[in-house]
Design an enzyme around this catalytic site. Structure first.
Site, PDB file in Angstrom:
ATOM      1  N   ASP A 230       6.099  -8.524  -7.467  1.00 34.08           N
ATOM      2  CA  ASP A 230       5.215  -7.343  -7.468  1.00 34.08           C
ATOM      3  C   ASP A 230       4.751  -7.102  -8.898  1.00 34.08           C
ATOM      4  OD1 ASP A 230       3.966  -4.723  -6.790  1.00 34.08           O
ATOM      5  OD2 ASP A 230       5.123  -4.934  -4.943  1.00 34.08           O
ATOM      6  N   GLY A 279      -1.661  -6.410  -1.364  1.00 35.71           N
ATOM      7  CA  GLY A 279      -3.037  -6.081  -0.991  1.00 35.71           C
ATOM      8  C   GLY A 279      -3.367  -4.678  -1.438  1.00 35.71           C
ATOM      9  N   ASN A 288     -22.087   3.447  -1.871  1.00 28.87           N
ATOM     10  CA  ASN A 288     -21.355   4.043  -3.005  1.00 28.87           C
ATOM     11  C   ASN A 288     -20.351   3.092  -3.654  1.00 28.87           C
ATOM     12  OD1 ASN A 288     -22.592   6.578  -2.613  1.00 28.87           O
ATOM     13  ND2 ASN A 288     -21.217   6.964  -0.883  1.00 28.87           N
ATOM     14  N   TYR A 342     -12.800  -4.567   1.706  1.00 29.65           N
ATOM     15  CA  TYR A 342     -11.477  -4.878   2.278  1.00 29.65           C
ATOM     16  C   TYR A 342     -11.625  -5.798   3.494  1.00 29.65           C
ATOM     17  CZ  TYR A 342      -6.824  -3.800   4.283  1.00 29.65           C
ATOM     18  OH  TYR A 342      -5.549  -3.862   4.795  1.00 29.65           O
ATOM     19  N   LYS A 346     -10.156  -9.578   4.092  1.00 31.07           N
ATOM     20  CA  LYS A 346      -9.194  -9.899   5.162  1.00 31.07           C
ATOM     21  C   LYS A 346      -9.769 -10.919   6.146  1.00 31.07           C
ATOM     22  CE  LYS A 346      -5.914  -7.194   3.665  1.00 31.07           C
ATOM     23  NZ  LYS A 346      -4.712  -7.769   3.078  1.00 31.07           N
ATOM     24  N   THR A 377       2.623   3.472   6.857  1.00 32.99           N
ATOM     25  CA  THR A 377       3.043   3.201   5.472  1.00 32.99           C
ATOM     26  C   THR A 377       2.365   4.198   4.550  1.00 32.99           C
ATOM     27  OG1 THR A 377       1.186   1.748   5.008  1.00 32.99           O
ATOM     28  CG2 THR A 377       3.174   0.689   5.840  1.00 32.99           C
TER      29      THR A 377
HETATM   30  N1  LIG Z   1      -0.431  -0.316   6.218  1.00 31.54           N
HETATM   31  C1  LIG Z   1      -1.264  -0.768   7.143  1.00 31.54           C
HETATM   32  O1  LIG Z   1      -1.547  -0.097   8.147  1.00 31.54           O
HETATM   33  C2  LIG Z   1      -1.904  -2.126   6.994  1.00 31.54           C
HETATM   34  C3  LIG Z   1      -2.785  -2.521   7.978  1.00 31.54           C
HETATM   35  C4  LIG Z   1      -3.364  -3.764   7.889  1.00 31.54           C
HETATM   36  C5  LIG Z   1      -3.059  -4.603   6.837  1.00 31.54           C
HETATM   37  N2  LIG Z   1      -2.199  -4.210   5.870  1.00 31.54           N
HETATM   38  C6  LIG Z   1      -1.933  -5.142   4.771  1.00 31.54           C
HETATM   39  O2  LIG Z   1      -0.523  -5.325   4.624  1.00 31.54           O
HETATM   40  C7  LIG Z   1      -0.205  -5.549   3.262  1.00 31.54           C
HETATM   41  C8  LIG Z   1       0.850  -4.548   2.791  1.00 31.54           C
HETATM   42  O3  LIG Z   1       0.369  -3.238   3.027  1.00 31.54           O
HETATM   43  P1  LIG Z   1       1.211  -1.914   2.679  1.00 31.54           P
HETATM   44  O4  LIG Z   1       0.697  -0.863   3.589  1.00 31.54           O
HETATM   45  O5  LIG Z   1       2.656  -2.229   2.657  1.00 31.54           O
HETATM   46  O6  LIG Z   1       0.641  -1.635   1.204  1.00 31.54           O
HETATM   47  P2  LIG Z   1       1.356  -0.925  -0.051  1.00 31.54           P
HETATM   48  O7  LIG Z   1       0.249  -0.417  -0.889  1.00 31.54           O
HETATM   49  O8  LIG Z   1       2.422   0.018   0.388  1.00 31.54           O
HETATM   50  O9  LIG Z   1       2.066  -2.164  -0.781  1.00 31.54           O
HETATM   51  C9  LIG Z   1       1.313  -3.199  -1.394  1.00 31.54           C
HETATM   52  C10 LIG Z   1       2.140  -3.819  -2.497  1.00 31.54           C
HETATM   53  O10 LIG Z   1       1.336  -4.838  -3.130  1.00 31.54           O
HETATM   54  C11 LIG Z   1       1.528  -4.721  -4.533  1.00 31.54           C
HETATM   55  N3  LIG Z   1       0.367  -5.239  -5.264  1.00 31.54           N
HETATM   56  C12 LIG Z   1      -0.880  -4.721  -5.300  1.00 31.54           C
HETATM   57  N4  LIG Z   1      -1.646  -5.414  -6.177  1.00 31.54           N
HETATM   58  C13 LIG Z   1      -0.859  -6.392  -6.688  1.00 31.54           C
HETATM   59  C14 LIG Z   1      -1.078  -7.414  -7.646  1.00 31.54           C
HETATM   60  N5  LIG Z   1      -2.271  -7.564  -8.260  1.00 31.54           N
HETATM   61  N6  LIG Z   1      -0.063  -8.246  -7.961  1.00 31.54           N
HETATM   62  C15 LIG Z   1       1.149  -8.105  -7.354  1.00 31.54           C
HETATM   63  N7  LIG Z   1       1.411  -7.141  -6.448  1.00 31.54           N
HETATM   64  C16 LIG Z   1       0.423  -6.289  -6.123  1.00 31.54           C
HETATM   65  C17 LIG Z   1       1.676  -3.213  -4.780  1.00 31.54           C
HETATM   66  O11 LIG Z   1       2.273  -2.941  -6.029  1.00 31.54           O
HETATM   67  C18 LIG Z   1       2.529  -2.795  -3.591  1.00 31.54           C
HETATM   68  O12 LIG Z   1       3.906  -2.871  -3.866  1.00 31.54           O
HETATM   69  C19 LIG Z   1      -1.516  -5.447   2.491  1.00 31.54           C
HETATM   70  O13 LIG Z   1      -2.067  -6.740   2.303  1.00 31.54           O
HETATM   71  C20 LIG Z   1      -2.393  -4.630   3.420  1.00 31.54           C
HETATM   72  O14 LIG Z   1      -3.771  -4.874   3.213  1.00 31.54           O
HETATM   73  C21 LIG Z   1      -1.615  -2.972   5.927  1.00 31.54           C
END
Ligand SMILES: NC(=O)c1ccc[n+]([C@@H]2O[C@H](COP(=O)([O-])OP(=O)(O)OC[C@H]3O[C@@H](n4cnc5c(N)ncnc54)[C@H](O)[C@@H]3O)[C@@H](O)[C@H]2O)c1
Length: 436
Positions: A230, A279, A288, A342, A346, A377
């Site tokens: 991370d 992500g 925008n 986004y 994806k 989350t």
């Molecule tokens: N939460 C949802 O409903 C949902 C839905 C669809 C997809 N996702 C995908 O699932 C994944 C995790 O989502 P989440 O909800 O746990 O997100 P989150 O924001 O809680 O966690 C994402 C993590 O990625 C890390 N991160 C971000 N940029 C980084 C970088 N440049 N280098 C290293 N680490 C980095 C952040 O520090 C964080 O710990 C993401 O790819 C997100 O797009 C989430």
């Protein structure tokens, strides 16, 4: 993040009110708990064509109660792979109709078929394609947390049915429904079902919190040695989790110019499983959207997984029979207002899995996307209330999923036998209506 409506709908008063007002009544889904051994806690019914013999050979490892007809059902497998004409499709109605009112809470149903594109007879291909419409519709008719998937079983893939059913018939797939998955032959097998990832090393990016942390825990539970990555500001949380899971941590921004070199240096023994989970969102309508928002999302979500995977491959750090899993989103399938950047990133990941899979097959490496829907989350807690409620309810299961649901899907795809699946996108979305 809690969903108070589910708590209310499942309380004594709430249950009566929700029923009287005709409001959605999501049930609490049964989920896998640590220490559990059997995938199915209840009666399993097996019916249909020739693949039932393959399932019968290991069915006693799935549950203690196997029936060819029987009491209230917790799991159902129907082999429709030999239905090759329109007239034969009525077997689906004849088999499923009597049991629709005889399912337990959180029952899991699986239908087998043959991938239509592998059949030369157009009528046979059409009959097998009909299974998709049937399965997706029946999944929408299930109540009480029931799920249903269609597995197209390729020639030689029979050996991987056990691994697939251990996932799709168990609470590990609690939030997966209405999916169509293609299984193909795969040379590697799980040796020990209590620790299917034993002997494998797994890298999880974005592992300090949320879905990534849950993926790391689940892969460690399944026996993998975990490497958690991370950004440097998340180092304290990352180190604490790595210590708890007996793994090690890498504090690194995956977009740093030397990220690939640093990563390879930190993985001297190479890697078997790579989960690109990190992500970000930077939501704005396109009118925008700033160049910074656009660039940041494409850099983290799409460019970094491409560059890092290629570097791991080229350097030889990615082992033969490796499993690569890309965290996509249903936004990348359906599109989403205010998420052009986004959704592009994806969708790009889904395309990456599709395009790369055939090129990696010779080394036994699989690459797949997991597309979560609405998961509870920190990311989704920031969505405005009305949109958040809509996101939760607009699915067959009428609720958001948990990070564990995504983690279980990733853990299944990470297994040695799951090389049977490659180039595909598995949605973990409760059969969300978005992009379905
Ligand atoms: N939460 C949802 O409903 C949902 C839905 C669809 C997809 N996702 C995908 O699932 C994944 C995790 O989502 P989440 O909800 O746990 O997100 P989150 O924001 O809680 O966690 C994402 C993590 O990625 C890390 N991160 C971000 N940029 C980084 C970088 N440049 N280098 C290293 N680490 C980095 C952040 O520090 C964080 O710990 C993401 O790819 C997100 O797009 C989430």
């Amino acid at each position: 993040m809690s969903d108070r409506y589910i708590d209310f709908a499942n309380s004594a008063l709430g249950h009566r009110l929700v029923g009287a007002l005709g409001l959605p009544s999501p049930v609490r889904l049964e989920r896998w708990e640590a220490g559990r051994l059997r995938p199915v806690n209840g009666a399993l019914l097996i019916g249909g064509g020739p693949l039932t013999q393959n399932v019968s050979a290991f069915a006693n490892k799935l549950t203690e109660q196997i029936y060819s007809y029987g009491p209230k059902l917790k799991a159902v497998v129907f082999d429709a792979s030999d239905l090759m004409q329109t007239g034969q499709l009525k077997q689906l109605r004849e088999f499923f109709q009597p049991l629709m009112k005889n399912l337990e809470h959180s029952a899991h149903l699986v239908i087998f078929g043959r991938a239509p594109e592998t059949l030369s007879d157009p009528f046979a291909a059409s009959a097998q394609r009909a299974l998709e419409g049937f399965s997706r519709s029946l999944a929408k008719e299930l109540r009480n947390g029931g799920t249903l998937q269609l597995l197209y079983v390729g020639a030689g893939a029979e050996g991987q049915l056990e691994g697939a059913l251990r996932f799709f018939l168990s609470p590990k797939s609690a939030y997966v429904s209405g999916q169509v998955v293609r299984l193909n032959a795969c040379d590697t097998q799980v040796q020990d079902w209590t620790r299917p990832l034993a002997g494998r090393t797994a890298l999880v990016t974005g592992a300090a919190r949320g879905i990534g942390a849950s993926i790391a825990e689940t892969l460690a539970r399944d026996g993998a040695q975990v490497v958690l990555l991370d950004v440097p500001p998340a180092k304290t949380d990352l180190d604490a989790l790595a210590a708890r899971l007996g793994g090690h941590s890498i504090a690194l921004d995956i977009c740093a110019e030397d990220a690939a070199a640093q990563l390879i240096e930190q993985l001297p023994n190479g890697i078997d499983i790579v989960v690109h989970n990190a992500g970000i969102t930077r939501d704005k309508t396109l009118a925008n959207m700033t160049p910074e928002f656009w660039d940041a999302v494409l850099a983290v979500n799409l460019n970094a997984p491409q560059v890092l995977t290629k570097a791991l491959l080229d350097s030889g750090a990615l082992h033969d029979n490796a499993r690569v899993i890309l965290l996509a989103s249903i936004s990348g399938i359906a599109g989403n207002r205010g998420q052009a950047n986004y959704a592009a990133s994806k969708a790009g990941l889904i395309g990456l899995a599709q395009a790369w899979a055939p090129l990696l097959a010779a080394r036994g490496i699989s690459i797949n996307a997991v597309a979560p829907g609405f998961i509870e989350t920190r990311m989704t807690a920031q969505i405005p209330f009305t949109l958040r409620e809509a996101g939760r309810r607009m699915s067959s299961l009428g609720q958001g999923g948990l990070p564990q649901d995504v983690a279980e899907a990733v853990a299944w795809l990470a297994q040695p036998g799951s090389g049977a699946v490659s180039g595909q996108a598995l949605r973990v979305c409760g059969q969300s209506v978005l992009g379905a």
